[in-house]
Design an enzyme around this catalytic site. Structure first.
Site, short mmCIF file in Angstrom:
data_model
loop_
_atom_site.label_atom_id
_atom_site.label_comp_id
_atom_site.label_asym_id
_atom_site.label_seq_id
_atom_site.Cartn_x
_atom_site.Cartn_y
_atom_site.Cartn_z
N ASN A 154 0.92 -1.24 0.09
CA ASN A 154 0.33 0.08 -0.20
C ASN A 154 0.89 1.34 0.11
O ASN A 154 1.43 1.66 0.91
CB ASN A 154 -0.84 -0.11 1.19
CG ASN A 154 -1.82 1.21 1.33
OD1 ASN A 154 -1.76 1.91 0.59
ND2 ASN A 154 -2.23 1.23 2.66
N TRP A 155 0.82 1.82 -1.38
CA TRP A 155 1.96 3.00 -1.26
C TRP A 155 1.38 4.24 -0.82
O TRP A 155 2.11 5.50 -0.68
CB TRP A 155 2.45 3.22 -2.91
CG TRP A 155 3.21 2.27 -3.25
CD1 TRP A 155 3.99 1.09 -2.78
CD2 TRP A 155 3.87 2.18 -4.69
NE1 TRP A 155 4.58 0.51 -3.39
CE2 TRP A 155 4.79 1.18 -4.71
CE3 TRP A 155 3.44 3.07 -5.61
CZ2 TRP A 155 5.38 0.95 -5.84
CZ3 TRP A 155 4.35 2.72 -7.06
CH2 TRP A 155 5.03 1.65 -6.96
N HIS A 185 -9.90 1.37 4.55
CA HIS A 185 -8.52 1.58 5.08
C HIS A 185 -8.88 2.53 6.43
O HIS A 185 -9.48 3.70 6.15
CB HIS A 185 -7.36 2.37 4.47
CG HIS A 185 -6.01 2.00 5.05
ND1 HIS A 185 -5.73 2.84 5.90
CD2 HIS A 185 -5.10 1.03 5.06
CE1 HIS A 185 -4.38 2.59 6.33
NE2 HIS A 185 -4.03 1.53 5.77
N GLU A 244 -6.14 -4.89 10.63
CA GLU A 244 -5.07 -3.72 10.95
C GLU A 244 -5.50 -3.05 12.39
O GLU A 244 -6.29 -1.94 12.27
CB GLU A 244 -5.39 -2.69 9.81
CG GLU A 244 -4.79 -3.38 8.48
CD GLU A 244 -4.04 -2.45 7.54
OE1 GLU A 244 -2.95 -2.89 6.95
OE2 GLU A 244 -4.63 -1.07 7.49
N GLY A 288 1.27 2.29 10.90
CA GLY A 288 2.04 3.38 10.70
C GLY A 288 2.88 3.93 12.00
O GLY A 288 3.54 4.96 11.95
P1 PGA Z 1 2.36 0.37 7.72
O1 PGA Z 1 0.94 0.53 7.03
O2 PGA Z 1 2.86 -0.91 7.37
O3 PGA Z 1 3.24 1.40 7.20
O4 PGA Z 1 1.98 0.44 9.28
C1 PGA Z 1 -0.21 -0.36 6.94
C2 PGA Z 1 -1.35 -0.19 6.04
O5 PGA Z 1 -1.75 0.90 6.44
O6 PGA Z 1 -1.85 -0.85 5.59
#
Ligand code: PGA
Length: 219
Positions: free
Chosen positions: A9-10, A94, A149, A155
């Site tokens: 996921n860019w 997301h 997630e 993040g």
């Molecule tokens: P991350 O993001 O790997 O930077 O934690 C994952 C995502 O947002 O799907």
């Protein structure tokens, strides 16, 4: 058995020259034993689609979002019908779409339906079991891939534990993806869990060498 699925996921990163460079570097290292999906910004999808066809048909492309509307006067919207010429997968729901763009559970449900209407596989991000049951009630005419997630892990550099991810998958009752601070050091511990079918990778997917290491680790 399904191939392991690794999704990049860019987010809102990379222009076209950076994206093409990424493909050049990563393309040389591609691991054909797994299923790799790269999800760039909308504007990068058509040019990457052309270069994937030419250079590397073992990649698939995905989108990071889709309109909840089929078509019409929705300025800025990109529909499932438009995407279907280029991608096979769409990330839906997301947590960043929810937080920064006000997306609701109802929006997510409509987007899943749009995906099914055009034979796109939705990768539906969830952070709790209530969301899973809400989306499971969408009239199923295709496959939903759930990506667990946890909000704290996205993040942050603080992944959840593989055991928690496995426990979540058990409660969902089928294989899922895990996402949230996945990198080449920790990815194996997640995909080694019996019900973790793959990973959704944000930050660590931006560097093609690191993403190649992730793909190598899960082979
Ligand atoms: P991350 O993001 O790997 O930077 O934690 C994952 C995502 O947002 O799907």
């Amino acid at each position: 058995m399904e191939k392991t699925l690794v999704v990049a996921n860019w987010k809102e990163y990379k222009n076209i020259s950076e994206a093409k460079r990424w493909v050049e570097v990563f393309g040389k290292r591609v691991n054909k034993g797994i299923n790799i999906v790269v999800c760039p910004s909308f504007v990068l999808i058509p040019p990457l689609h052309s270069s994937f066809i030419i250079h590397n048909s073992s990649f698939s492309l995905g989108a990071q979002d889709v309109s909840k509307f089929e078509e019409g006067p929705y300025t800025g919207g990109v529909s499932a019908r438009q995407l279907a010429d280029f991608v096979s997968y769409v990330i839906v729901g997301h947590s960043e779409r929810r937080r920064h763009f006000g997306e609701t559970d109802e929006d997510v449900r409509l987007k899943i339906e749009q995906c099914f209407g055009y034979e796109l596989t939705p990768i539906v991000c969830v952070s709790n079991l209530e969301q899973v049951s809400r989306y499971q009630s969408v009239k199923v005419s295709g496959e939903i891939i759930f990506a667990f997630e946890p909000l704290f892990a996205v993040g942050s550099g603080q992944p959840d534990t593989p055991e928690n991810a496995q426990d979540f998958a058990k409660k969902v009752g089928r294989q899922i993806l895990y996402g949230g601070s996945v990198n080449s050091e920790n990815v194996k511990s997640f995909v080694d869990q019996p019900d973790i079918r793959g990973v959704l990778v944000g930050q660590a997917s931006l560097d093609p060498a690191e993403f190649a290491r992730i793909c190598y680790e899960v082979r």
